[in-house]
Design a protein around this motif. Sequence first.
Motif, PDB file in Angstrom:
ATOM      1  N   SER A  81      53.502  42.109  44.771  1.00 18.28           N
ATOM      2  CA  SER A  81      54.153  42.793  44.587  1.00 18.28           C
ATOM      3  C   SER A  81      53.461  43.634  42.937  1.00 18.28           C
ATOM      4  CB  SER A  81      55.137  41.792  43.189  1.00 18.28           C
ATOM      5  OG  SER A  81      55.302  41.419  42.387  1.00 18.28           O
ATOM      6  N   PRO A  82      54.060  44.413  42.645  1.00 21.06           N
ATOM      7  CA  PRO A  82      53.552  45.478  41.337  1.00 21.06           C
ATOM      8  C   PRO A  82      52.742  44.779  40.537  1.00 21.06           C
ATOM      9  CG  PRO A  82      55.184  46.436  41.889  1.00 21.06           C
ATOM     10  CD  PRO A  82      54.694  45.262  42.682  1.00 21.06           C
ATOM     11  N   TYR A  83      53.337  43.473  39.887  1.00 23.32           N
ATOM     12  CA  TYR A  83      53.292  42.246  38.924  1.00 23.32           C
ATOM     13  C   TYR A  83      52.525  41.485  39.201  1.00 23.32           C
ATOM     14  CZ  TYR A  83      52.970  38.744  35.596  1.00 23.32           C
ATOM     15  OH  TYR A  83      52.738  38.155  34.348  1.00 23.32           O
ATOM     16  N   PHE A  84      51.727  41.256  40.160  1.00 26.07           N
ATOM     17  CA  PHE A  84      50.573  40.934  40.550  1.00 26.07           C
ATOM     18  C   PHE A  84      49.521  41.529  41.238  1.00 26.07           C
ATOM     19  CE2 PHE A  84      53.471  37.447  41.727  1.00 26.07           C
ATOM     20  CZ  PHE A  84      53.270  36.610  40.518  1.00 26.07           C
ATOM     21  N   LYS A  85      49.564  43.081  40.862  1.00 24.30           N
ATOM     22  CA  LYS A  85      48.325  44.111  41.280  1.00 24.30           C
ATOM     23  C   LYS A  85      47.501  44.544  40.424  1.00 24.30           C
ATOM     24  CE  LYS A  85      49.817  44.801  46.345  1.00 24.30           C
ATOM     25  NZ  LYS A  85      49.523  45.910  47.425  1.00 24.30           N
ATOM     26  N   LYS A  86      47.737  44.508  39.421  1.00 21.28           N
ATOM     27  CA  LYS A  86      47.553  44.831  37.593  1.00 21.28           C
ATOM     28  C   LYS A  86      45.918  44.938  37.782  1.00 21.28           C
ATOM     29  CE  LYS A  86      50.466  43.075  35.314  1.00 21.28           C
ATOM     30  NZ  LYS A  86      51.470  41.617  34.718  1.00 21.28           N
ATOM     31  N   LEU A  87      45.432  46.006  37.273  1.00 17.90           N
ATOM     32  CA  LEU A  87      43.624  45.605  37.238  1.00 17.90           C
ATOM     33  C   LEU A  87      43.809  46.636  36.247  1.00 17.90           C
ATOM     34  CD1 LEU A  87      41.911  46.702  40.665  1.00 17.90           C
ATOM     35  CD2 LEU A  87      41.750  48.304  38.136  1.00 17.90           C
ATOM     36  N   SER A  88      42.577  46.096  35.187  1.00 25.23           N
ATOM     37  CA  SER A  88      42.605  46.397  33.627  1.00 25.23           C
ATOM     38  C   SER A  88      41.026  46.415  33.673  1.00 25.23           C
ATOM     39  CB  SER A  88      43.185  46.225  32.891  1.00 25.23           C
ATOM     40  OG  SER A  88      43.121  45.406  32.134  1.00 25.23           O
ATOM     41  N   PHE A  89      40.431  46.956  32.486  1.00 22.60           N
ATOM     42  CA  PHE A  89      38.904  46.938  31.943  1.00 22.60           C
ATOM     43  C   PHE A  89      38.755  46.827  30.486  1.00 22.60           C
ATOM     44  CE2 PHE A  89      38.502  49.367  35.992  1.00 22.60           C
ATOM     45  CZ  PHE A  89      37.497  48.879  37.028  1.00 22.60           C
ATOM     46  N   LYS A  90      38.517  45.873  29.535  1.00 19.15           N
ATOM     47  CA  LYS A  90      37.624  45.447  28.212  1.00 19.15           C
ATOM     48  C   LYS A  90      35.666  45.505  28.182  1.00 19.15           C
ATOM     49  CE  LYS A  90      41.873  43.264  26.637  1.00 19.15           C
ATOM     50  NZ  LYS A  90      42.122  42.330  27.364  1.00 19.15           N
ATOM     51  N   SER A 101      43.639  44.108  45.879  1.00 15.41           N
ATOM     52  CA  SER A 101      42.485  44.327  46.925  1.00 15.41           C
ATOM     53  C   SER A 101      40.684  44.354  46.339  1.00 15.41           C
ATOM     54  CB  SER A 101      42.405  45.324  47.848  1.00 15.41           C
ATOM     55  OG  SER A 101      42.005  46.041  47.439  1.00 15.41           O
ATOM     56  N   LEU A 102      40.487  43.607  47.089  1.00 16.01           N
ATOM     57  CA  LEU A 102      38.608  43.541  46.733  1.00 16.01           C
ATOM     58  C   LEU A 102      38.229  45.086  46.410  1.00 16.01           C
ATOM     59  CD1 LEU A 102      36.780  40.898  48.238  1.00 16.01           C
ATOM     60  CD2 LEU A 102      37.321  40.748  45.556  1.00 16.01           C
ATOM     61  N   ASN A 103      38.663  45.767  47.632  1.00 12.48           N
ATOM     62  CA  ASN A 103      38.280  47.085  48.098  1.00 12.48           C
ATOM     63  C   ASN A 103      38.800  48.012  46.647  1.00 12.48           C
ATOM     64  OD1 ASN A 103      36.385  47.134  50.026  1.00 12.48           O
ATOM     65  ND2 ASN A 103      37.970  46.811  51.295  1.00 12.48           N
ATOM     66  N   ALA A 104      39.894  47.707  46.023  1.00  9.60           N
ATOM     67  CA  ALA A 104      40.967  48.467  45.249  1.00  9.60           C
ATOM     68  C   ALA A 104      40.045  48.202  44.053  1.00  9.60           C
ATOM     69  CB  ALA A 104      42.290  48.240  45.050  1.00  9.60           C
ATOM     70  N   ALA A 105      39.398  47.085  43.662  1.00 10.61           N
ATOM     71  CA  ALA A 105      38.976  46.545  42.291  1.00 10.61           C
ATOM     72  C   ALA A 105      37.027  47.576  42.797  1.00 10.61           C
ATOM     73  CB  ALA A 105      38.994  44.562  42.765  1.00 10.61           C
ATOM     74  N   ILE A 106      36.357  47.767  43.982  1.00 10.15           N
ATOM     75  CA  ILE A 106      35.492  48.549  44.121  1.00 10.15           C
ATOM     76  C   ILE A 106      35.285  49.436  43.501  1.00 10.15           C
ATOM     77  CG2 ILE A 106      33.798  48.378  45.373  1.00 10.15           C
ATOM     78  CD1 ILE A 106      33.888  46.254  46.635  1.00 10.15           C
ATOM     79  N   ARG A 107      36.572  50.487  43.832  1.00 14.88           N
ATOM     80  CA  ARG A 107      37.123  51.866  43.441  1.00 14.88           C
ATOM     81  C   ARG A 107      37.186  51.693  42.502  1.00 14.88           C
ATOM     82  NH1 ARG A 107      40.097  51.779  48.744  1.00 14.88           N
ATOM     83  NH2 ARG A 107      41.783  51.537  47.190  1.00 14.88           N
ATOM     84  N   ALA A 108      37.893  50.635  41.465  1.00 22.38           N
ATOM     85  CA  ALA A 108      38.263  51.266  40.128  1.00 22.38           C
ATOM     86  C   ALA A 108      36.687  51.526  39.483  1.00 22.38           C
ATOM     87  CB  ALA A 108      39.287  49.980  40.227  1.00 22.38           C
ATOM     88  N   ALA A 109      35.804  49.998  39.831  1.00 20.87           N
ATOM     89  CA  ALA A 109      35.242  49.570  38.921  1.00 20.87           C
ATOM     90  C   ALA A 109      34.296  51.404  39.080  1.00 20.87           C
ATOM     91  CB  ALA A 109      34.141  48.642  39.283  1.00 20.87           C
ATOM     92  N   THR A 110      33.994  51.223  39.972  1.00 20.16           N
ATOM     93  CA  THR A 110      32.624  52.418  40.128  1.00 20.16           C
ATOM     94  C   THR A 110      33.158  53.473  40.482  1.00 20.16           C
ATOM     95  OG1 THR A 110      32.713  51.605  43.088  1.00 20.16           O
ATOM     96  CG2 THR A 110      31.839  53.721  42.341  1.00 20.16           C
TER      97      THR A 110
END
Length: 293
Positions: A81-90, A101-110
């Motif tokens: 669910s969207p709750y378990f797909k949150k991603l943020s940076f500090k 997904s790892l690929n979503a994390a890689i895209r956001a980090a890049t």
Amino acid sequence: MKNWWQGLKGSVKLRESLKRHTTFGIGGPARFFIEPKDVADLKLLINLRKRYKLPLLVIGAGSNILASDKGTGAAVLHLSSPYFKKLSFKKNILEASSGVSLNAAIRAATERGLGGLEFMAGIPATLGGALAMNAGIPAKSILDLVENVTVLDYNNRVKILSKNDLCFGYRSCNLGKFIILSARLKLKKGNKKKISRDTKQYLKRRWLTQDLSLPSAGCVFKNPKGDSAGRLIDLCGLKGGSVGGAAISLKHANFIVNRRHARAKDVLRLIALAKKEVKKKFGITLKLEIKIW
Ligand code: EPU
């Protein structure tokens, strides 16, 4: 037991085919397939499963699972669910929920010029699945990046485990007794273009050496110390060998591919064949990397 799931706010599907949730595209129905709305919903599920003595299996992207043709009587938990797909940076810390997904994390980090995740490009996993399996390549694994992992235990207590509490091995870790909720990964500031270029290199290497054109669960066996399971199976002349709709990949012998309507029992026969031949020729006992449900 009837309608035991009433009260859950997320999605509950009955007899959901696991074919749809595994990268192998193999598997019978899960008796219950549950996608909780948030942590409160997940806690309610944990209480209900205890009350009704329901076994629980956790699935991420389903990329390391061979599910039985008969399916499972367990409740399969999918944190999607969207709750378990949150991603943020500090600063240089990525904080992500386990369903990302790892690929979503890689895209956001890049996008933020943060490097470190590139070596996992193309691994079809969620963050939770990658942590549970300690995903990676021979030179490094996700453990190298972990600051801490937030988990829920089966008594509904949320715990933050620091790197020192975690014990990761080759494609294994001690998180099996928990449900992984989120993790903080330490990345490093870098050049966006270089991060992007390196990510593409890892992807290219995967495409060149691995069979990504057909459904599979990636490498079936762990590599024995100092060697490669793919090389050993290859030297046994097993590439292209098939049972039913499943075959040992012509491109990478540690991949079993679903050529057409493969069943779990076809894959299991190929697993047994590869184990037997490698043992006979090299005296090495191959160990499974994938999980059999
Ligand atoms: N090889 C063969 N024949 C084959 C396959 C491989 O001779 O059919 C040889 C290669 O030529 C190479 C050696 O075996 O000399 C190693 O092969 P490769 O570089 O493809 O790596 P691997 O050890 O088979 C490991 C991981 C992969 C990961 C790659 C990234 C394991 C079990 N496998 O594969 O992880 O993507 O390195 O370099 O640790 C996975 O875990 O699902 C997975 C695919």
